[in-house]
Design a protein around this motif. Structure first.
Motif, PDB file in Angstrom:
ATOM      1  N   ASN A  48       0.821  -1.219   0.000  1.00  0.00           N
ATOM      2  CA  ASN A  48       0.000   0.000   0.000  1.00  0.00           C
ATOM      3  C   ASN A  48       0.846   1.257   0.000  1.00  0.00           C
ATOM      4  O   ASN A  48       0.502   2.256  -0.640  1.00  0.00           O
ATOM      5  N   ARG A  62      -4.562   5.142  -9.948  1.00  0.00           N
ATOM      6  CA  ARG A  62      -5.095   4.417  -8.796  1.00  0.00           C
ATOM      7  C   ARG A  62      -4.425   3.055  -8.717  1.00  0.00           C
ATOM      8  O   ARG A  62      -3.783   2.606  -9.675  1.00  0.00           O
ATOM      9  N   TYR A  63      -4.623   2.372  -7.606  1.00  0.00           N
ATOM     10  CA  TYR A  63      -4.004   1.071  -7.387  1.00  0.00           C
ATOM     11  C   TYR A  63      -4.844   0.277  -6.394  1.00  0.00           C
ATOM     12  O   TYR A  63      -5.732   0.813  -5.731  1.00  0.00           O
ATOM     13  N   TYR A  64      -4.566  -1.001  -6.291  1.00  0.00           N
ATOM     14  CA  TYR A  64      -5.036  -1.778  -5.158  1.00  0.00           C
ATOM     15  C   TYR A  64      -4.103  -2.965  -4.929  1.00  0.00           C
ATOM     16  O   TYR A  64      -3.447  -3.439  -5.854  1.00  0.00           O
ATOM     17  N   CYS A  65      -4.032  -3.385  -3.695  1.00  0.00           N
ATOM     18  CA  CYS A  65      -3.208  -4.518  -3.308  1.00  0.00           C
ATOM     19  C   CYS A  65      -4.132  -5.706  -3.054  1.00  0.00           C
ATOM     20  O   CYS A  65      -4.978  -5.659  -2.167  1.00  0.00           O
ATOM     21  N   GLU A  66      -3.988  -6.733  -3.848  1.00  0.00           N
ATOM     22  CA  GLU A  66      -4.830  -7.921  -3.752  1.00  0.00           C
ATOM     23  C   GLU A  66      -4.077  -9.004  -2.981  1.00  0.00           C
ATOM     24  O   GLU A  66      -2.963  -9.359  -3.325  1.00  0.00           O
TER      25      GLU A  66
END
Length: 85
Positions: A48, A62-66
């Motif tokens: 993150n 944008r991003y996300y951590c899966e």
């Protein structure tokens, strides 16, 4: 001579178990539409942190951590997905 036989047996068992684990692994999940896999981390906080730094500096919008774990006793990993639109 006995030591060599033991080592050979241990090696054969390890290779056999490694093959079983490889065949039972879950199939790879397709990239999300428009997403790019940037890296894989073992720590969610670092994932993150790196993702938000990329947004702040304009590398991606944008991003996300899966989080994924491939088995009950397997370690989990964080996949950093980024998006530019």
């Amino acid at each position: 001579m006995r030591g060599r036989r033991w080592a050979t047996l241990v090696t054969a068992v390890a290779l056999a178990l490694g093959g079983l684990v490889g065949f039972s692994a879950a199939p790879a999940v397709a990239d999300p539409p428009g997403g790019t896999l940037r890296n894989v981390y073992s720590d969610g906080q670092f994932c993150n942190s790196y993702g938000s730094e990329g947004v702040r500096t304009g590398l991606w919008s944008r991003y996300y951590c899966e989080y994924r774990q491939y088995g009950p006793n397997a370690p989990g990993f964080y996949f950093l997905w980024t998006f530019t639109s």
